[in-house]
Motif scaffolding. Sequence first.
Motif, PDB file in Angstrom:
ATOM      1  N   SER A  50      45.893  37.418  48.608  1.00 18.09           N
ATOM      2  CA  SER A  50      46.426  37.561  49.961  1.00 18.09           C
ATOM      3  C   SER A  50      46.115  38.901  50.601  1.00 18.09           C
ATOM      4  O   SER A  50      46.557  39.167  51.709  1.00 18.09           O
ATOM      5  CB  SER A  50      47.942  37.359  49.926  1.00 18.09           C
ATOM      6  OG  SER A  50      48.525  38.315  49.054  1.00 18.09           O
ATOM      7  N   CYS A  51      45.348  39.725  49.944  1.00 15.32           N
ATOM      8  CA  CYS A  51      45.030  41.052  50.464  1.00 15.32           C
ATOM      9  C   CYS A  51      44.136  40.945  51.689  1.00 15.32           C
ATOM     10  O   CYS A  51      43.137  40.208  51.676  1.00 15.32           O
ATOM     11  CB  CYS A  51      44.338  41.878  49.382  1.00 15.32           C
ATOM     12  SG  CYS A  51      43.798  43.497  49.950  1.00 15.32           S
ATOM     13  N   PRO A  52      44.450  41.690  52.755  1.00 15.12           N
ATOM     14  CA  PRO A  52      43.591  41.648  53.939  1.00 15.12           C
ATOM     15  C   PRO A  52      42.191  42.209  53.685  1.00 15.12           C
ATOM     16  O   PRO A  52      41.272  41.930  54.443  1.00 15.12           O
ATOM     17  CB  PRO A  52      44.336  42.503  54.968  1.00 15.12           C
ATOM     18  CG  PRO A  52      45.450  43.157  54.256  1.00 15.12           C
ATOM     19  CD  PRO A  52      45.634  42.498  52.939  1.00 15.12           C
ATOM     20  N   MET A  53      42.023  42.958  52.626  1.00 13.74           N
ATOM     21  CA  MET A  53      40.715  43.531  52.285  1.00 13.74           C
ATOM     22  C   MET A  53      39.944  42.664  51.300  1.00 13.74           C
ATOM     23  O   MET A  53      38.874  43.054  50.836  1.00 13.74           O
ATOM     24  CB  MET A  53      40.896  44.940  51.696  1.00 13.74           C
ATOM     25  CG  MET A  53      41.497  45.938  52.666  1.00 13.74           C
ATOM     26  SD  MET A  53      40.497  46.180  54.127  1.00 13.74           S
ATOM     27  CE  MET A  53      39.138  47.075  53.424  1.00 13.74           C
ATOM     28  N   SER A  54      40.464  41.489  50.971  1.00 14.28           N
ATOM     29  CA  SER A  54      39.838  40.671  49.935  1.00 14.28           C
ATOM     30  C   SER A  54      38.405  40.266  50.286  1.00 14.28           C
ATOM     31  O   SER A  54      37.547  40.221  49.411  1.00 14.28           O
ATOM     32  CB  SER A  54      40.679  39.434  49.617  1.00 14.28           C
ATOM     33  OG  SER A  54      40.778  38.582  50.733  1.00 14.28           O
ATOM     34  N   ALA A  55      38.116  40.002  51.548  1.00 13.74           N
ATOM     35  CA  ALA A  55      36.750  39.623  51.922  1.00 13.74           C
ATOM     36  C   ALA A  55      35.787  40.775  51.659  1.00 13.74           C
ATOM     37  O   ALA A  55      34.688  40.570  51.129  1.00 13.74           O
ATOM     38  CB  ALA A  55      36.690  39.205  53.384  1.00 13.74           C
ATOM     39  N   MET A  56      36.197  41.981  51.989  1.00 11.06           N
ATOM     40  CA  MET A  56      35.345  43.142  51.759  1.00 11.06           C
ATOM     41  C   MET A  56      35.179  43.395  50.257  1.00 11.06           C
ATOM     42  O   MET A  56      34.058  43.654  49.789  1.00 11.06           O
ATOM     43  CB  MET A  56      35.961  44.367  52.426  1.00 11.06           C
ATOM     44  CG  MET A  56      35.148  45.601  52.357  1.00 11.06           C
ATOM     45  SD  MET A  56      36.113  46.836  53.225  1.00 11.06           S
ATOM     46  CE  MET A  56      34.957  48.056  53.496  1.00 11.06           C
ATOM     47  N   THR A  57      36.268  43.318  49.521  1.00  6.49           N
ATOM     48  CA  THR A  57      36.205  43.491  48.068  1.00  6.49           C
ATOM     49  C   THR A  57      35.307  42.436  47.450  1.00  6.49           C
ATOM     50  O   THR A  57      34.496  42.727  46.576  1.00  6.49           O
ATOM     51  CB  THR A  57      37.617  43.386  47.451  1.00  6.49           C
ATOM     52  OG1 THR A  57      38.432  44.414  48.002  1.00  6.49           O
ATOM     53  CG2 THR A  57      37.580  43.510  45.939  1.00  6.49           C
ATOM     54  N   PHE A  58      35.429  41.217  47.938  1.00  3.46           N
ATOM     55  CA  PHE A  58      34.640  40.117  47.406  1.00  3.46           C
ATOM     56  C   PHE A  58      33.153  40.345  47.638  1.00  3.46           C
ATOM     57  O   PHE A  58      32.355  40.308  46.706  1.00  3.46           O
ATOM     58  CB  PHE A  58      35.092  38.794  48.045  1.00  3.46           C
ATOM     59  CG  PHE A  58      34.430  37.601  47.447  1.00  3.46           C
ATOM     60  CD1 PHE A  58      34.943  37.014  46.315  1.00  3.46           C
ATOM     61  CD2 PHE A  58      33.280  37.077  48.008  1.00  3.46           C
ATOM     62  CE1 PHE A  58      34.322  35.910  45.740  1.00  3.46           C
ATOM     63  CE2 PHE A  58      32.653  35.979  47.445  1.00  3.46           C
ATOM     64  CZ  PHE A  58      33.180  35.395  46.314  1.00  3.46           C
ATOM     65  N   ARG A  59      32.778  40.603  48.893  1.00  5.86           N
ATOM     66  CA  ARG A  59      31.361  40.741  49.238  1.00  5.86           C
ATOM     67  C   ARG A  59      30.755  42.032  48.678  1.00  5.86           C
ATOM     68  O   ARG A  59      29.682  42.016  48.086  1.00  5.86           O
ATOM     69  CB  ARG A  59      31.160  40.703  50.753  1.00  5.86           C
ATOM     70  CG  ARG A  59      31.583  39.399  51.384  1.00  5.86           C
ATOM     71  CD  ARG A  59      30.617  38.269  51.077  1.00  5.86           C
ATOM     72  NE  ARG A  59      31.116  37.039  51.675  1.00  5.86           N
ATOM     73  CZ  ARG A  59      31.139  35.882  51.052  1.00  5.86           C
ATOM     74  NH1 ARG A  59      30.700  35.768  49.831  1.00  5.86           N
ATOM     75  NH2 ARG A  59      31.606  34.813  51.648  1.00  5.86           N
ATOM     76  N   ALA A  60      31.424  43.161  48.904  1.00  6.83           N
ATOM     77  CA  ALA A  60      30.853  44.460  48.526  1.00  6.83           C
ATOM     78  C   ALA A  60      31.054  44.786  47.045  1.00  6.83           C
ATOM     79  O   ALA A  60      30.298  45.573  46.491  1.00  6.83           O
ATOM     80  CB  ALA A  60      31.464  45.564  49.383  1.00  6.83           C
ATOM     81  N   GLY A  61      32.046  44.174  46.427  1.00  7.22           N
ATOM     82  CA  GLY A  61      32.306  44.465  45.024  1.00  7.22           C
ATOM     83  C   GLY A  61      31.839  43.367  44.091  1.00  7.22           C
ATOM     84  O   GLY A  61      30.870  43.538  43.350  1.00  7.22           O
ATOM     85  N   LEU A  62      32.497  42.240  44.160  1.00  9.17           N
ATOM     86  CA  LEU A  62      32.225  41.147  43.227  1.00  9.17           C
ATOM     87  C   LEU A  62      30.844  40.528  43.429  1.00  9.17           C
ATOM     88  O   LEU A  62      30.050  40.443  42.495  1.00  9.17           O
ATOM     89  CB  LEU A  62      33.307  40.079  43.343  1.00  9.17           C
ATOM     90  CG  LEU A  62      34.715  40.548  42.992  1.00  9.17           C
ATOM     91  CD1 LEU A  62      35.746  39.519  43.415  1.00  9.17           C
ATOM     92  CD2 LEU A  62      34.819  40.852  41.517  1.00  9.17           C
ATOM     93  N   GLU A  63      30.564  40.100  44.651  1.00  7.65           N
ATOM     94  CA  GLU A  63      29.280  39.434  44.900  1.00  7.65           C
ATOM     95  C   GLU A  63      28.109  40.387  44.641  1.00  7.65           C
ATOM     96  O   GLU A  63      27.118  40.012  44.014  1.00  7.65           O
ATOM     97  CB  GLU A  63      29.216  38.898  46.324  1.00  7.65           C
ATOM     98  CG  GLU A  63      27.937  38.133  46.606  1.00  7.65           C
ATOM     99  CD  GLU A  63      27.903  37.493  47.983  1.00  7.65           C
ATOM    100  OE1 GLU A  63      26.940  36.756  48.230  1.00  7.65           O
ATOM    101  OE2 GLU A  63      28.815  37.725  48.795  1.00  7.65           O
TER     102      GLU A  63
END
Length: 85
Positions: A50-63
């Motif tokens: 539910s973190c508002p930064m999850s999209a950024m974390t997902f794309r810039a970190g995980l992906e």
Amino acid sequence: MDSREKTLELIEQALETVRPYLHADGGDVKLVELTDDLTVRLELLGSCQSCPMSAMTFRAGLEESIRKAVPHINRVVASNVPSLA
């Protein structure tokens, strides 16, 4: 070890490099599946869901970590976050 097992191992290693940052914020990530068309399905856990930064974390970190470790992956999606699917 076949190429699928090696790919899964490389994905897990890539996720391990990001996990400490997720854990620091009360979150985590789980590898759900590697499909036949080389799509990686992840599940964001804990506060990452539910973190508002999850999209950024997902794309810039995980992906990004997965793509560096396994360049032939076609897609990386989060199965439990509709905006990242």
